[in-house]
Scaffold this active site. Structure first.
Site, PDB file in Angstrom:
ATOM      1  N   HIS A 158       1.288  -1.101  -0.320  1.00  0.00           N
ATOM      2  CA  HIS A 158       0.293  -0.485  -0.009  1.00  0.00           C
ATOM      3  C   HIS A 158       1.086   1.219  -0.157  1.00  0.00           C
ATOM      4  CE1 HIS A 158      -3.296  -2.702   1.191  1.00  0.00           C
ATOM      5  NE2 HIS A 158      -4.443  -1.900   0.744  1.00  0.00           N
ATOM      6  N   LYS A 162      -0.855   5.300   4.775  1.00  0.00           N
ATOM      7  CA  LYS A 162      -1.180   4.223   5.009  1.00  0.00           C
ATOM      8  C   LYS A 162      -0.974   3.661   6.505  1.00  0.00           C
ATOM      9  CE  LYS A 162      -3.778  -0.255   5.525  1.00  0.00           C
ATOM     10  NZ  LYS A 162      -5.424   0.194   5.223  1.00  0.00           N
TER      11      LYS A 162
END
Ligand code: NAI
Ligand SMILES: O=C(O)C1=N[C@H](C(=O)O)C[C@H](O)C1
Length: 271
Positions: A158, A162
């Site tokens: 990600h 995040k």
């Protein structure tokens, strides 16, 4: 006046919040009823359209969630665990469908959401895309077909903003693999490895999180045995995917009885 169900977007200035507003602008089934941000955020009290860099839209960003929810039929919520738990109680009071995309929820958060779902419809999923939800089904089937000679590892990537790991999607895939094997994920989960860890435990399911740049979301389930490996992979390249799934869930929930549902229910992929 319109009879399209009204939706409140919480965390409206966030990556998913803004994506949801964009998707609602072009929806012929749902309309944006209100936009919520956290108290103290610079957007509160201002016109949403202007905040997003466009023309005034007539929707003012508010931090009064209950007042906003009382004007709507659904709440779409991609925020933080603390906010989501509070919103679950308020959405239940307002009898609005609560679509939860927030990840990083712990056991006590989940218990409070389950309590709220006694009074209203809650649709919660760590990933709202068709592809990932289908991948959970395939993962369960493959795990059921293979024995513990096959090691299972889940790798996710990600963007660098995040805040939770493993991702909600990785946990969904881990639950699916554990269900296929007929084991409890909590008892076989290995979260990352570092140092002298000892040999890999037979039957365990490993999780590994990569963070960097602007990666939207990539998930891979690896089944590794002596002499061969199977890779099941999903790549998301557009957050609109998650937003469209959430809109679908908000609409789907309109005529359902109170309770907790997931995207498998919404997408008709069964449990
Ligand atoms: N289930 C799915 O398909 C997906 C889930 N997510 C999850 O959604 C969550 C949000 O992701 P992003 O949009 O990338 O994060 P973000 O950090 O860009 O946005 C979160 C927003 O929530 C707001 N917020 C925090 N507390 C609040 C409160 N008390 N009241 C109102 N607003 C509040 C923040 O100010 C921020 O604008 C994360 O948990 C992420 O993992 C993200 C994408 C897809
Ligand atoms: O935080 C994100 O961005 C994402 N979060 C979800 C997750 O934790 O799995 C879904 C998607 O991968 C994007």
């Amino acid at each position: 006046m319109t009879d399209k169900p009204g939706v409140v977007v919480t965390g409206v200035s966030g990556r998913m919040g803004q994506m949801l507003v964009r998707e609602l602008e072009t929806s012929d089934r749902l309309r944006l009823a209100a936009a919520v941000e956290r108290t103290g955020h610079a957007w509160v009290g201002r016109d949403l359209g202007a905040c997003m860099g466009g023309q005034d839209s007539g929707v003012m960003v508010t931090d009064d969630a209950l007042e906003a929810f009382s004007k709507a039929q659904a709440v779409i919520d991609f925020t933080t665990p603390a906010a989501t738990v509070a919103f679950a109680e308020l959405a239940a009071q307002a009898r609005a469908v609560h679509v939860i995309g927030t990840t990083g929820l712990d056991e006590s958060d989940l218990a409070r959401i389950a309590a709220a779902a006694r009074h209203a419809v809650v649709v919660r999923a760590g990933n709202m895309s068709l592809g990932v939800n289908l991948l959970t089904r395939v993962t369960r089937q493959v795990a059921a077909a293979l024995d513990e000679d096959w090691d299972i590892e889940i790798v996710e990537s990600h963007h660098n903003q995040k805040v939770d790991a493993p991702s909600g999607t990785a946990l969904m895939l881990g639950e699916a693999a554990a269900a296929g094997r007929g084991v409890d994920l909590a008892e076989v989960s290995d979260r990352g490895r570092d140092g002298i860890t000892g040999k890999r435990a037979r039957g365990h399911i490993g999780f590994h999180a990569l963070r960097g740049g602007d990666v939207v979301g990539e998930h891979e389930v690896i089944f590794a045995a002596a002499g061969e490996r199977i890779f099941l992979k999903h790549v998301a390249s557009d957050r609109g995917l998650f937003a469209r799934g959430a809109l679908k869930a908000a609409l789907w929930g309109q005529d359902k009885a109170p309770g907790e549902y997931d995207m498998l229910d919404v997408l008709g992929l069964g449990n």
